[in-house]
Design a protein around this motif. Structure first.
Motif, short mmCIF file in Angstrom:
data_model
loop_
_atom_site.label_atom_id
_atom_site.label_comp_id
_atom_site.label_asym_id
_atom_site.label_seq_id
_atom_site.Cartn_x
_atom_site.Cartn_y
_atom_site.Cartn_z
N LEU A 1 -68.75 88.41 65.79
CA LEU A 1 -67.43 88.44 65.16
C LEU A 1 -66.62 87.23 65.57
O LEU A 1 -65.99 86.57 64.73
N PHE A 2 -66.63 86.91 66.84
CA PHE A 2 -65.86 85.74 67.30
C PHE A 2 -66.41 84.46 66.71
O PHE A 2 -65.65 83.52 66.41
N VAL A 3 -67.75 84.38 66.54
CA VAL A 3 -68.33 83.18 65.94
C VAL A 3 -67.84 83.03 64.51
O VAL A 3 -67.46 81.93 64.08
N THR A 4 -67.80 84.16 63.77
CA THR A 4 -67.32 84.04 62.39
C THR A 4 -65.83 83.73 62.36
O THR A 4 -65.32 83.20 61.38
N LEU A 5 -65.11 84.05 63.44
CA LEU A 5 -63.69 83.74 63.48
C LEU A 5 -63.44 82.28 63.86
O LEU A 5 -62.30 81.86 63.99
N GLY A 6 -64.53 81.55 64.11
CA GLY A 6 -64.38 80.12 64.33
C GLY A 6 -64.63 79.66 65.77
O GLY A 6 -64.56 78.48 66.06
N VAL A 7 -64.91 80.59 66.69
CA VAL A 7 -65.19 80.17 68.07
C VAL A 7 -66.60 79.56 68.12
O VAL A 7 -67.53 80.14 67.59
N PRO A 8 -66.72 78.36 68.71
CA PRO A 8 -68.07 77.77 68.81
C PRO A 8 -69.01 78.70 69.55
O PRO A 8 -68.62 79.32 70.53
N GLU A 9 -70.26 78.75 69.11
CA GLU A 9 -71.19 79.74 69.62
C GLU A 9 -71.31 79.71 71.14
O GLU A 9 -71.35 80.74 71.79
N LYS A 10 -71.38 78.49 71.69
CA LYS A 10 -71.60 78.39 73.13
C LYS A 10 -70.45 78.96 73.93
O LYS A 10 -70.60 79.28 75.10
N GLN A 11 -69.26 79.03 73.31
CA GLN A 11 -68.10 79.52 74.05
C GLN A 11 -67.71 80.94 73.67
O GLN A 11 -66.74 81.47 74.22
N ALA A 12 -68.46 81.52 72.73
CA ALA A 12 -68.07 82.85 72.27
C ALA A 12 -68.29 83.92 73.32
O ALA A 12 -67.75 85.03 73.21
#
Lengths: 131, 340, 117
Positions: A32-43
């Motif tokens: 969900l956070f990745v789709t909200l725009g957070v880069p994967e490595k920092q999600a």
């Protein structure tokens, strides 16, 4: 009644199901956070914060310990257990005041995780710097 | 210098009392889990929560002890002014439930610590004070509370962990009893056996029953030897809180010493809860023996359904500090023989 | 990183290891969770934990072992950047979220709730 042994098979099955379940929910939150725009490595960071929040609320509501009786390691090993140990101490010792109770005792149970995590990381860091 | 003979001391650890020491009244106050157990009808007051509208679990426990004391006094037709000594103890550090209860009662106070053996320790000391003519009326009380004990000895109450199946459940409740050497109806204390501390080397704080059983067996054995009695002398031999596991161990140790107690032996920890209440091996705590004996068996004695009872409350004398310092758990048991 | 079924599998298995330690050893949960953290740190030191995170996503991120990994990674990364003193300065870079959230949410719950017993 002889000294009863723990129901090992039942505990393992529940630990697997609850642990796997919690991590799957965590994976959904991470996605969900990745789709909200957070880069994967920092999600991972907001995911952990969210899971800690949920576990803290469950502890405050008084349901975490009821689930943990069944889930065992399935809820204690993920960061939910860490959140519960901090929150349960904070809530319990509020009676002794926010500063000297909650503030001072909050990490009585979780402290050794932090201490030994730091000590281990110190030596790992030293070794990696020296080789 | 005159020498005094000790007339009442029997054998190594026992004291024989004459007819003067009577349990004239008793009162019990129980918590939620206890009120849902098989003996719920026998408690004077039951609460369905653990906080009792107080600010902390500790205050709630003290509240229960105060209430039990007032009920026991009322049933005996006495006021605190009539009481010569208040003897009480509980599980908390510095015995605060007893001390703060004593503050309200304003009666000369002897605070004691016997862990879960407090009831019979109090009865023993009270009996000897009455026997010696040092008092006429004594109030003995004890209490325990699952949350205050858990918070002090183990973990915060909302901490999520799995207790082993052989662990026991600290009873929430309080019991009080009035002892008198003046005329009164009720079971009389016939003899007492003061226990020695016995350490079986158990280090697991969840294995209380196993830690305390050797102390119980030691005291019961010495009682039989001192008083030259067989187990069959009693209608009922009752231990305080050995639980299912400790009860069996106690029977085995005594059988090994030539005393078979099984036919007329029971344990308060096993009797207080239904199996489905998920209390592991049974109840524990000062209030365990208090609720079961003072609530249920005291009534049975008044109705003469039981005439000779040996009550043996058992306590584990460790602390959170000794556990962390990897000490074992020494235990103690005090026995009182009651007749009616 | 990770997928639903790898998260479930790896997370579940790590918890099973924890349960076996709870039930078969005399160690307390405190000891065992500390052990997991140390293990995570060591695995992080040799680079294996990151590969587990890549494979299992939340199944490796949520267990407490990832906390040990994050501390070790932080120490190593800062040491690589700015020399040996980086071991002291960089450690909490990657893990401040966990501790900060636990403190803040624990504190808020202590204000709102009373223990139920």
């Amino acid at each position: 009644m002889k000294q009863p042994k723990p129901p090992l098979l039942k505990n393992i099955i529940y630990a697997f199901l609850f642990g796997g379940g919690i991590c799957t929910i965590g994976q959904a939150i991470l996605n969900l956070f990745v789709t909200l725009g957070v880069p994967e490595k920092q999600a991972g960071n907001p995911t952990v914060a969210t899971v800690i929040f949920i576990a803290a609320v469950m502890t405050g509501l008084g349901v975490f310990d009821d689930i943990a009786r069944v889930a065992g390691a399935g809820i204690a090993v993920p960061v939910t257990g860490f959140a519960n140990s901090v929150t349960s101490m904070a809530v319990e010792f509020r009676r002794e005041g926010l500063v000297l109770g909650t503030g001072s005792k909050m990490f009585a149970l979780a402290g050794s995780v932090i201490v030994f995590g730091v000590v281990t990381a110190f030596f790992i860091g030293l070794i990696s710097a020296l080789i | 210098m005159q020498s005094y003979t000790i007339e009442r001391k029997i054998g190594k650890q026992s004291v024989l009392l004459d007819k003067t020491v009577t349990l004239v009244s008793s009162a019990t106050v129980a918590g939620p889990k206890e009120s849902l157990g098989p003996l719920s009808a026998f408690f004077d007051r039951s609460y369905n929560d653990t906080i009792l509208k107080e600010k902390s679990f500790e205050r709630a426990e003290c509240h229960m002890m105060e209430e039990a004391c007032h009920l026991a006094l009322a049933k005996a037709g006495l006021s605190p002014d009539d009481i010569d000594y208040f003897i009480a103890g509980d599980l908390l550090n510095q015995v605060i439930s007893a001390s703060f209860c004593a503050r309200r009662l304003a009666v000369p106070f002897l605070g004691i610590y016997g862990a879960c053996s407090t009831l019979t320790e109090g009865l023993s000391i009270g009996a000897m004070l009455l026997q010696g003519g040092f008092a006429r009326n004594i109030l003995v009380a004890t209490s325990s509370h699952n949350c205050s004990a858990e918070r002090q000895y183990r973990y915060p109450t909302e901490y999520g962990y799995q207790r082993p199946g052989y662990a026991q459940w600290t009873v929430t409740g309080a019991g009080a009893v009035v002892l008198s050497s003046e005329a009164g109806e009720g079971p009389r204390l016939e003899s007492i056996t003061i226990g020695k501390v016995v350490d079986a080397g158990i280090k697991d704080p969840f294995a209380l029953g196993v830690a305390m059983a050797p102390a119980a067996a030691d005291t019961i054995y010495n009682h039989f030897v001192d008083m030259a009695r067989e187990p069959s002398y009693y209608n009922l031999i009752l231990t305080g809180d050995l639980g299912g596991v400790g009860k069996k161990l106690n029977e085995d140790i005594l059988a090994g010493k030539g005393y078979t107690i099984t036919p007329n032996y029971s344990d308060c920890g096993v009797l207080l809860y239904y199996p489905h209440q998920q209390v592991g091996a049974g109840g524990s705590g000062c209030a365990c023996s208090a609720l079961v004996f003072l609530g249920y068996f005291y009534e049975k004695m008044l109705k003469k359904e039981l005439q000779r009872v040996l009550l043996v409350a058992t306590g584990a004398l460790h602390s959170p500090t000794t556990y962390l310092q990897r000490e074992s758990m020494p235990a103690i048991a005090h026995a009182v023989s009651l007749e009616i | 990183m990770g997928s639903y079924w790898t998260a479930f599998l790896v997370g579940g298995l790590i918890c099973v290891i924890g349960q076996l330690l709870f039930d078969l050893t005399p160690f307390t949960p405190g000891h065992i969770l500390t052990g997991f953290t140390v293990a995570g740190g060591i695995l992080g030191g040799v680079g294996l934990y990151d590969r587990l995170i890549e494979f299992a996503g939340a199944g490796a991120l949520l267990p407490i072992s990832s906390f040990g990994n994050a501390l070790a990674k932080g120490a190593m990364a800062e040491a690589a950047r700015s020399g040996i003193l980086g071991v002291l300065t960089g450690m909490f870079e990657l893990t401040s979220t966990g501790i900060t959230s636990a403190i803040i949410f624990g504190f808020i719950m202590a204000i709102i709730f009373n223990p139920k017993g």
